[in-house]
Design a protein around this motif. Structure first.
Motif, short mmCIF file in Angstrom:
data_model
loop_
_atom_site.label_atom_id
_atom_site.label_comp_id
_atom_site.label_asym_id
_atom_site.label_seq_id
_atom_site.Cartn_x
_atom_site.Cartn_y
_atom_site.Cartn_z
N GLN B 49 -15.14 -6.22 3.30
CA GLN B 49 -15.37 -5.25 4.15
C GLN B 49 -14.21 -4.18 4.58
O GLN B 49 -14.01 -3.85 5.90
N SER B 50 -13.32 -3.94 3.56
CA SER B 50 -12.16 -3.06 3.94
C SER B 50 -12.44 -1.89 4.46
O SER B 50 -11.96 -1.37 5.25
N ALA B 51 -13.74 -1.25 3.88
CA ALA B 51 -14.21 0.06 4.36
C ALA B 51 -14.45 0.23 5.74
O ALA B 51 -14.32 1.02 6.46
N GLU B 52 -14.84 -1.16 6.22
CA GLU B 52 -15.49 -1.20 7.79
C GLU B 52 -14.30 -1.61 8.51
O GLU B 52 -14.31 -1.56 9.88
N MET B 53 -13.12 -1.91 8.00
CA MET B 53 -11.90 -2.48 8.89
C MET B 53 -11.18 -1.57 9.62
O MET B 53 -10.93 -0.51 8.49
N ASP B 54 -10.78 -1.46 10.59
CA ASP B 54 -9.88 -0.43 11.23
C ASP B 54 -8.40 -1.13 11.40
O ASP B 54 -7.51 -0.38 11.54
N LEU B 55 -8.02 -2.21 11.33
CA LEU B 55 -6.87 -2.90 11.54
C LEU B 55 -7.00 -4.31 11.23
O LEU B 55 -7.90 -5.01 11.30
N VAL B 56 -5.74 -4.79 10.61
CA VAL B 56 -5.48 -6.06 10.49
C VAL B 56 -4.18 -6.61 11.41
O VAL B 56 -3.12 -6.14 11.47
N LEU B 57 -4.58 -7.68 12.08
CA LEU B 57 -3.65 -8.28 12.95
C LEU B 57 -3.36 -9.73 12.35
O LEU B 57 -4.11 -10.58 12.07
N LEU B 71 0.39 -8.76 3.44
CA LEU B 71 0.81 -7.15 3.82
C LEU B 71 1.07 -6.26 2.40
O LEU B 71 0.42 -5.28 2.22
N ARG B 72 1.80 -7.10 1.61
CA ARG B 72 1.86 -6.48 0.11
C ARG B 72 0.59 -5.95 -0.49
O ARG B 72 0.53 -5.05 -0.77
N ARG B 73 -0.20 -6.96 -0.60
CA ARG B 73 -1.36 -6.96 -1.15
C ARG B 73 -2.33 -5.59 -0.56
O ARG B 73 -3.06 -4.75 -1.02
N VAL B 74 -2.42 -5.94 0.80
CA VAL B 74 -3.15 -4.81 1.68
C VAL B 74 -2.84 -3.60 1.42
O VAL B 74 -3.73 -2.58 1.18
N LYS B 75 -1.17 -3.31 1.54
CA LYS B 75 -0.76 -2.00 1.30
C LYS B 75 -1.04 -1.51 -0.16
O LYS B 75 -1.03 -0.34 -0.49
N GLU B 76 -1.06 -2.36 -1.10
CA GLU B 76 -1.07 -1.97 -2.44
C GLU B 76 -2.65 -1.35 -2.85
O GLU B 76 -2.66 -0.51 -3.71
N GLN B 77 -3.68 -2.16 -2.19
CA GLN B 77 -5.11 -1.93 -2.34
C GLN B 77 -5.38 -0.75 -1.36
O GLN B 77 -6.57 -0.11 -1.64
N TRP B 78 -5.23 -1.06 -0.07
CA TRP B 78 -5.66 -0.26 0.88
C TRP B 78 -4.51 0.37 1.76
O TRP B 78 -4.32 -0.03 2.86
N LYS B 79 -3.99 1.06 1.25
CA LYS B 79 -2.70 1.81 1.74
C LYS B 79 -3.22 2.52 3.05
O LYS B 79 -2.04 2.36 4.05
N GLU B 80 -4.38 2.89 3.37
CA GLU B 80 -4.39 3.32 4.87
C GLU B 80 -4.69 2.44 5.99
O GLU B 80 -4.77 2.98 7.20
N LEU B 81 -4.78 1.27 5.56
CA LEU B 81 -5.46 0.20 6.54
C LEU B 81 -4.14 -0.19 7.47
O LEU B 81 -3.39 -0.80 6.78
N PRO B 82 -4.07 0.07 8.67
CA PRO B 82 -2.99 -0.39 9.33
C PRO B 82 -3.03 -1.91 9.50
O PRO B 82 -3.97 -2.73 9.70
N VAL B 83 -1.77 -2.36 9.52
CA VAL B 83 -1.22 -3.84 9.59
C VAL B 83 -0.45 -3.97 10.94
O VAL B 83 0.58 -3.50 10.75
N ILE B 84 -0.69 -5.09 11.59
CA ILE B 84 0.19 -5.30 12.70
C ILE B 84 0.72 -6.74 12.39
O ILE B 84 -0.37 -7.59 12.53
N LEU B 85 1.82 -7.16 12.08
CA LEU B 85 2.43 -8.20 12.06
C LEU B 85 2.77 -8.79 13.52
O LEU B 85 3.27 -8.22 14.32
#
Lengths: 418, 124
Positions: B49-57, B71-85
């Motif tokens: 669902q990465s294409a439909e996801m707007d943010l990861v909490l 976080l590392r894997r998300v930024k590696e594969q979907w660089k533009e997907l924002p992540v809030i820790l």
């Protein structure tokens, strides 16, 4: 060694008047040609003796004498016979012998004491020859010689002179054993202290676990309480219950955050900061509280900047806690004075209140986490301040406390030129 | 807050209570919430669902794959997907592995800061 002397000693032994067993004469002969002494008393200080009075335990080492070794093995090495065969402790007269030089006659009573329980009869006459090791100014032991008639002083000296190198080696061995015992005690004590440090390190890990295991469920409780609050009529009893739940959750959150901060692990970002700016900002956090409580606030500052290497936010927390503590100690209308000064290499901040003071018996406890004398206190404010200041290579101390107020002095390393 | 309606957020936390709390709070704002209880589950969801996801909490302390690894894997594969820790620990923000996140929020029962941060990132 003079052959005449040797002959005399052989006669003495063979007379059976001293040691009792003729075969020991052979051993003694071996001894007299410079091999080993008859018995060597080594002194070792005891902890208990040191605590009660300076004293020694005198341990008799049977060096290839009738006291300890087999007559069939006259060539046993000195180390084999260094196992003490007897210990004498707390005898002041014997201890005096250790201070003597040379040769001293040994009273019958002392000889009896030394030989009591050993397979020899106490001689009517005996001599003690003081032995000093190279590393000690005090006597390390004495050589007990006995015979009937007594060996002359001259003969004893000759005996000692020949046997001295071996005696010293034996003494060294005994001293090393003592040193090993002492080091073993120190290691055991260090291990105990390390266990204490380990416990403290575990506290940091425990605090981290506390944050995770307690705080997460707490957030759920508080968060759902907030949601519940939106669905309840304001002012109703249920609304008040939920508000109380929320405030209690917030209180526990603060405690867990404070506990975690207090037990370390907080990373500090150090920048050059103006200490007076930090204090001014901290005072600003109290808003109108000083005026509302009628507290007269004065601040004395240096004419120029006072620069420290600090984590600004952490230092603000540290001073916030100290000032809050000062306010809590004062009744309405008190005085709070902040004074910033420079010392060589340090900046000093004195926070003085006109409160009730700290009980002298409690001063040492105020930085201990969870220690508090206040009904509503968590006992974490001052320990957190202390922890933060320590992490800045500074210190906090109480430099004056009485019924008329307290001064906390914070000392922080100053940036050179600042 | 209708301007957030239709946005989709993946909430990753091993604490069930927190997953439910965030879900209810965010759904109040019209946000579509997908839940994952572990780092592994989060990666499985995103792989589909990465294409439909707007943010990861994203929580940090989780058994198995922790939030820093996610976080590392998300930024590696979907660089533009924002992540809030979002974590109970304040000190992780000083660790290098967390710097790739778009925001770092310390958990609190008061969700104001978290919701404000989500809003700022979603509305860019």
């Amino acid at each position: 060694m003079d052959n005449e002397l040797v002959r005399k000693l052989v006669e003495l032994v063979e007379s059976g008047s001293s040691i009792g067993d003729p075969t020991d004469g052979a051993l003694l002969l071996a001894h007299t040609v410079g091999y080993q002494a008859v018995s060597l008393y080594c002194a070792s200080a005891t902890t208990q003796a040191e605590a009660e009075r300076p004293g020694y335990v005198l341990k008799a080492h049977a060096l290839n004498s009738s006291l300890g070794s087999s007559p069939d093995s006259p060539n046993d090495s000195p180390s084999d016979s260094l196992t003490p065969v007897k210990e004498v402790e707390g005898c002041a007269e014997l201890e005096l012998l250790l201070g003597e030089r040379g040769i001293s006659p040994l009273p019958y009573s002392l000889a009896a004491l030394l030989l009591d329980g050993l397979p020899v009869e106490a001689p009517k006459k005996a001599l003690a020859v003081s032995i000093r090791s190279l590393s000690s100014e005090k006597g390390s032991g004495f050589l007990l010689l006995w015979g009937e008639p007594a060996v002359s002083a001259l003969e004893a000296e000759a005996l000692v002179e020949v046997g001295a190198p071996v005696l010293l080696a034996a003494l060294k061995q005994a001293e090393l054993e003592l040193r090993v015992q002492s080091l073993s005690r120190e290691v055991a004590e260090a291990e105990e202290r390390f266990k204490g440090v380990e416990k403290f390190l575990y506290l940091g890990d425990m605090a981290a676990m506390l944050v995770h295991e307690v705080k997460n469920p707490l957030i759920s409780i508080g968060g759902f309480a907030e949601r519940l609050k939106k669905k309840i009529e304001p002012g109703s009893p249920a609304f008040k219950c939920v508000e109380l739940m929320i405030s209690e959750v917030h209180r526990i959150e603060k405690i867990t955050d404070s506990a975690f901060r207090c037990m370390g692990n907080e990373f500090l970002e150090h920048e050059e900061e103006d200490l007076e700016e930090i204090l001014t900002e901290t005072l600003g956090l109290f808003g109108d509280e000083f005026a509302e409580l009628g507290i007269e606030l004065t601040m004395t500052m240096e004419s120029g900047p006072v620069t420290v290497l600090a984590d600004r936010e952490q230092l603000k927390i540290a001073f916030d806690n100290l000032i809050a503590n000062a306010i809590q100690s004062m009744e309405k209308g008190g005085k709070l004075a902040l004074c910033v000064a420079k010392e060589p290499g340090h900046a000093v901040v004195d926070i003085t209140d006109s409160g009730t003071g700290i009980d002298s018996e409690q001063v040492d406890s105020i930085f201990i986490p969870f220690f508090t004398t206040k009904e509503c206190g968590t006992g974490l404010g001052l320990p957190i301040s202390n922890s933060i200041v320590l992490h800045h290579q500074g210190s906090i101390e109480v430099i004056g406390s009485s019924g008329e107020g307290t001064t906390f002095r914070v000392r922080l390393p100053r940036v050179s030129g600042g | 807050m209708s301007d957030l309606k239709g946005k989709r957020i993946l909430v990753v936390d091993d604490e069930e209570g927190l997953r439910l709390l965030y879900k209810e709070e965010l759904e109040d704002d019209g946000i579509d919430v997908v839940l994952a209880s572990s780092g592994t589950e989060a990666m499985e969801v995103l792989s589909e669902q990465s294409a439909e996801m707007d943010l990861v909490l994203l929580d940090i302390k989780m058994p198995g794959m922790d939030g820093v690894e996610v976080l590392r894997r998300v930024k590696e594969q979907w660089k533009e997907l924002p992540v809030i820790l979002c974590t109970a620990y304040p000190h992780y923000k000083h660790e290098f592995g967390t710097w790739a996140s778009d925001a770092y929020v310390v958990k609190s029962s008061d969700l104001t800061e978290l919701k404000q941060t989500i809003r700022e990132i979603l509305l860019g």
